[in-house]
Design a protein around this motif. Structure first.
Motif, mmCIF file in Angstrom:
data_model
loop_
_atom_site.group_PDB
_atom_site.id
_atom_site.type_symbol
_atom_site.label_atom_id
_atom_site.label_comp_id
_atom_site.label_asym_id
_atom_site.label_seq_id
_atom_site.Cartn_x
_atom_site.Cartn_y
_atom_site.Cartn_z
ATOM 1 N N GLU A 13 0.864 -1.176 0.000
ATOM 2 C CA GLU A 13 0.000 0.000 0.000
ATOM 3 C C GLU A 13 0.898 1.222 0.000
ATOM 4 O OE1 GLU A 13 -2.894 0.061 3.106
ATOM 5 O OE2 GLU A 13 -3.458 -2.009 2.769
ATOM 6 N N GLY A 14 0.569 2.213 -0.783
ATOM 7 C CA GLY A 14 1.349 3.439 -0.827
ATOM 8 C C GLY A 14 2.474 3.369 -1.833
ATOM 9 N N PRO A 15 3.307 4.390 -1.843
ATOM 10 C CA PRO A 15 4.397 4.442 -2.817
ATOM 11 C C PRO A 15 5.459 3.382 -2.553
ATOM 12 C CG PRO A 15 4.265 6.480 -1.535
ATOM 13 C CD PRO A 15 3.218 5.570 -1.022
ATOM 14 N N VAL A 16 6.120 2.982 -3.619
ATOM 15 C CA VAL A 16 7.204 2.006 -3.549
ATOM 16 C C VAL A 16 8.400 2.548 -4.326
ATOM 17 C CG1 VAL A 16 5.697 -0.004 -3.299
ATOM 18 C CG2 VAL A 16 6.364 0.748 -5.576
ATOM 19 N N LEU A 17 9.576 2.025 -4.016
ATOM 20 C CA LEU A 17 10.767 2.350 -4.785
ATOM 21 C C LEU A 17 10.927 1.278 -5.850
ATOM 22 C CD1 LEU A 17 13.283 4.102 -5.209
ATOM 23 C CD2 LEU A 17 14.471 2.608 -3.585
ATOM 24 N N VAL A 18 10.921 1.689 -7.107
ATOM 25 C CA VAL A 18 11.050 0.770 -8.245
ATOM 26 C C VAL A 18 12.483 0.864 -8.755
ATOM 27 C CG1 VAL A 18 10.236 0.247 -10.569
ATOM 28 C CG2 VAL A 18 8.628 1.122 -8.854
ATOM 29 N N ILE A 19 13.172 -0.267 -8.781
ATOM 30 C CA ILE A 19 14.558 -0.325 -9.255
ATOM 31 C C ILE A 19 14.605 -1.258 -10.455
ATOM 32 C CG2 ILE A 19 16.933 -0.894 -8.652
ATOM 33 C CD1 ILE A 19 16.130 -0.443 -5.714
ATOM 34 N N VAL A 20 15.231 -0.815 -11.530
ATOM 35 C CA VAL A 20 15.321 -1.607 -12.759
ATOM 36 C C VAL A 20 16.780 -1.787 -13.153
ATOM 37 C CG1 VAL A 20 13.056 -0.866 -13.584
ATOM 38 C CG2 VAL A 20 15.069 0.429 -14.230
ATOM 39 N N PRO A 21 17.063 -2.736 -14.052
ATOM 40 C CA PRO A 21 18.441 -2.895 -14.541
ATOM 41 C C PRO A 21 18.903 -1.630 -15.270
ATOM 42 C CG PRO A 21 17.053 -4.754 -15.197
ATOM 43 C CD PRO A 21 16.159 -3.730 -14.607
ATOM 44 N N PRO A 22 20.207 -1.446 -15.408
ATOM 45 C CA PRO A 22 20.735 -0.226 -16.025
ATOM 46 C C PRO A 22 20.257 0.022 -17.453
ATOM 47 C CG PRO A 22 22.508 -1.498 -15.027
ATOM 48 C CD PRO A 22 21.267 -2.317 -14.923
ATOM 49 N N TRP A 23 19.900 -1.016 -18.184
ATOM 50 C CA TRP A 23 19.475 -0.849 -19.576
ATOM 51 C C TRP A 23 17.982 -0.519 -19.709
ATOM 52 C CZ3 TRP A 23 21.415 -5.315 -17.455
ATOM 53 C CH2 TRP A 23 20.499 -6.301 -17.157
ATOM 54 N N ALA A 24 17.266 -0.441 -18.587
ATOM 55 C CA ALA A 24 15.835 -0.128 -18.618
ATOM 56 C C ALA A 24 15.596 1.268 -18.043
ATOM 57 C CB ALA A 24 15.065 -1.172 -17.813
ATOM 58 N N ASP A 25 14.423 1.808 -18.306
ATOM 59 C CA ASP A 25 14.025 3.125 -17.793
ATOM 60 C C ASP A 25 12.890 2.908 -16.798
ATOM 61 O OD1 ASP A 25 13.096 5.667 -17.308
ATOM 62 O OD2 ASP A 25 12.985 6.245 -19.405
#
Length: 91
Positions: free
Chosen positions: A27-39
């Motif tokens: 619930e609520g905001p989350v931190l989204v982390i992706v690989p370096p080649w993604a946006d």
């Protein structure tokens, strides 16, 4: 070879609580982390989520939306509780 096997087992045991916390309902905001080649912002938008704030880096963003769809796009999700746990605060 035995050391490698024991190291892999230790890593799995240490990471298991983090995986379980990251799969908890969100619930609520989350931190989204992706690989370096993604946006990250593009991935969140394509998963019908909403990036929050200005994107200062392309590999991570705060967002709201369907966490399952964002995960399916290849992102790692860190919730507020998980970040607090990792930093030594109450989960």
């Amino acid at each position: 070879m035995d050391r490698l096997f024991l190291s892999a087992q230790a890593a799995m045991i240490l990471c298991a609580p983090l995986v379980l916390l990251s799969l908890a309902p969100v619930e609520g905001p989350v931190l989204v982390i992706v690989p370096p080649w993604a946006d990250a912002s593009a991935l969140v938008t394509s998963a019908r989520g909403q990036p929050l704030g200005a994107p200062f880096v392309t590999f991570a963003t705060l967002a709201t939306g369907d966490v399952g769809a964002i995960r399916a796009g290849g992102a790692w999700i860190l919730t507020g509780g998980l970040i607090s746990f990792l930093c030594g605060g109450p989960a």
